[in-house]
Design a protein around this motif. Sequence first.
Motif, PDB file in Angstrom:
ATOM      1  N   PRO A 101     152.027   5.560 105.011  1.00  0.00           N
ATOM      2  CA  PRO A 101     153.026   5.563 106.071  1.00  0.00           C
ATOM      3  C   PRO A 101     153.935   4.329 105.985  1.00  0.00           C
ATOM      4  CG  PRO A 101     150.968   4.700 106.912  1.00  0.00           C
ATOM      5  CD  PRO A 101     150.718   5.062 105.474  1.00  0.00           C
ATOM      6  N   ASP A 134     141.672  -6.322 113.074  1.00  0.00           N
ATOM      7  CA  ASP A 134     141.712  -5.260 114.074  1.00  0.00           C
ATOM      8  C   ASP A 134     141.393  -3.922 113.409  1.00  0.00           C
ATOM      9  OD1 ASP A 134     143.160  -4.760 117.043  1.00  0.00           O
ATOM     10  OD2 ASP A 134     143.093  -3.032 115.699  1.00  0.00           O
ATOM     11  N   ASP A 140     145.598  -1.099 110.130  1.00  0.00           N
ATOM     12  CA  ASP A 140     146.204  -0.241 109.112  1.00  0.00           C
ATOM     13  C   ASP A 140     145.834   1.200 109.436  1.00  0.00           C
ATOM     14  OD1 ASP A 140     146.685   1.315 106.782  1.00  0.00           O
ATOM     15  OD2 ASP A 140     146.520  -0.481 105.523  1.00  0.00           O
ATOM     16  N   PHE A 144     152.883  -2.853 110.366  1.00  0.00           N
ATOM     17  CA  PHE A 144     151.568  -3.251 110.874  1.00  0.00           C
ATOM     18  C   PHE A 144     151.644  -4.581 111.638  1.00  0.00           C
ATOM     19  CE2 PHE A 144     149.637  -1.093 106.824  1.00  0.00           C
ATOM     20  CZ  PHE A 144     150.188   0.111 107.208  1.00  0.00           C
TER      21      PHE A 144
END
Lengths: 228, 228
Positions: free
Chosen positions: A38, A83, A87, A129
């Motif tokens: 993406p 986190d 991604d 991101f």
Amino acid sequence: MINTYSDQSHLLVAVDCIIFGFDNEELKLLLIKRNFEPEKGNWSLMGGFLQDDETSENAASRVLLKLTGLHDVYLEQIHTFSDPNRDPVERTISITYYALINIEHHNEELSRQHSAEWFSLSEVPPLIFDHGQMVRYAINRLRYKASTQPIGFELLPEKFTMRQLQKLYEAIQGQELDKRNFAKKINQLDVLTKLDEKDMNSSKRGSYLFKFDKEKYEASQNNFWIKI
Amino acid sequence: MINTYSDQSHLLVAVDCIIFGFDNEELKLLLIKRNFEPEKGNWSLMGGFLQDDETSENAASRVLLKLTGLHDVYLEQIHTFSDPNRDPVERTISITYYALINIEHHNEELSRQHSAEWFSLSEVPPLIFDHGQMVRYAINRLRYKASTQPIGFELLPEKFTMRQLQKLYEAIQGQELDKRNFAKKINQLDVLTKLDEKDMNSSKRGSYLFKFDKEKYEASQNNFWIKI
DNA sequence: TCAAAAGTGTTAAGCCTACACCCATGA
DNA sequence: TCATGGGTGTAGGCTTAACACTTTTGA
């Protein structure tokens, strides 16, 4: 003896590099255009996955070599981002490094291949991101480092004028400095060698060139550290 | 859209915690005795593997809760260690955090269960793997942090005397400080509230107790940062 | 001769450091 | 009454910040 911690999850681990350069006026960042989904086509830090036989620092060097053609780049680890959703493709831990390179030394052909471009800090586009956050961490760290140590010679040509060095510090710190006070402070540090040569490009009168003296630097390195 | 980076190696990721405490005299580290091979019976930092749904900071909090019974512990990420051979069982990336806790608040029953003990910084035993290096990184970072910010209130009881605070700073910095200069500096920072109460334990005359004032601290926080 | 950047010192303010005596109290 | 730790102020040195004029030379 057991030889795996077999019931534990294994995760992808990547490195991402915040690559700083200096064009004699501004501090810049080298960013690449992501070429897969993406976020295909959006701006991103250069990164790569950690391979089986390498440390994260090795991985960062490898990634830098691939993008810039440069070996032995100054690198410093900043922070690790973890986190679970950072991604969207798959959970990936990212260990970030900043790198200081001389813009003129990097291999333009390689950058072209990665659709890489230099951006002024004031014009950094939105990044994929959490890469924007990574950049902010890196800038803070670079500022701290520059305030305690004569860092940043990696960003300059081998021979440079006092004014170029001052511009670099101004760019890192994001504020103007008084040239007399700056020269005084730098001279006190006693890590530069003044050459007989002058740079005639920047003015009619010309300005003396200096070289960074690694020996003097290493000899007195302890002094630059903040007192603790 | 692809939903894995499937051809890449996946690695174990752990957190390790450097847990600092203060006993009114010395800065101490909470270490555990490793209860499985290899290195069974040797001293180690408390750590744990990163779980699927947590950040590394969550993981560090979880590990601390498990060992000390404490929630909301002050934590700061230090560095990520990634040498391929750092753990002989299986390659493991370790993200390290330091924690500051009040020795008196921790749950002794839990520490006993983990065979944990407090060690003075000057008497830290040999540690497994690269944990000694992790401790050195943490101490450096703590010293830096303490030199730029009024950190360390987490290590003291809620009410404390100026002398206790001074002893804490002396322990962190590893050097003695002048009590007049120390009080002056702390008062300038204006982050303490002087109470009407006195602590009568340390002397016949008694000494005033202070509380850390979070509001004042947050209001003026920017000032503590080094100038950049 | 003028425009443009280089080079160079001094002064004042603030900060940091060193330093010593009296106070309050319990034993 | 004395021993113990608590509390407080000042002076000197050092570092930092503010500030302006002369030099060189190519255009």
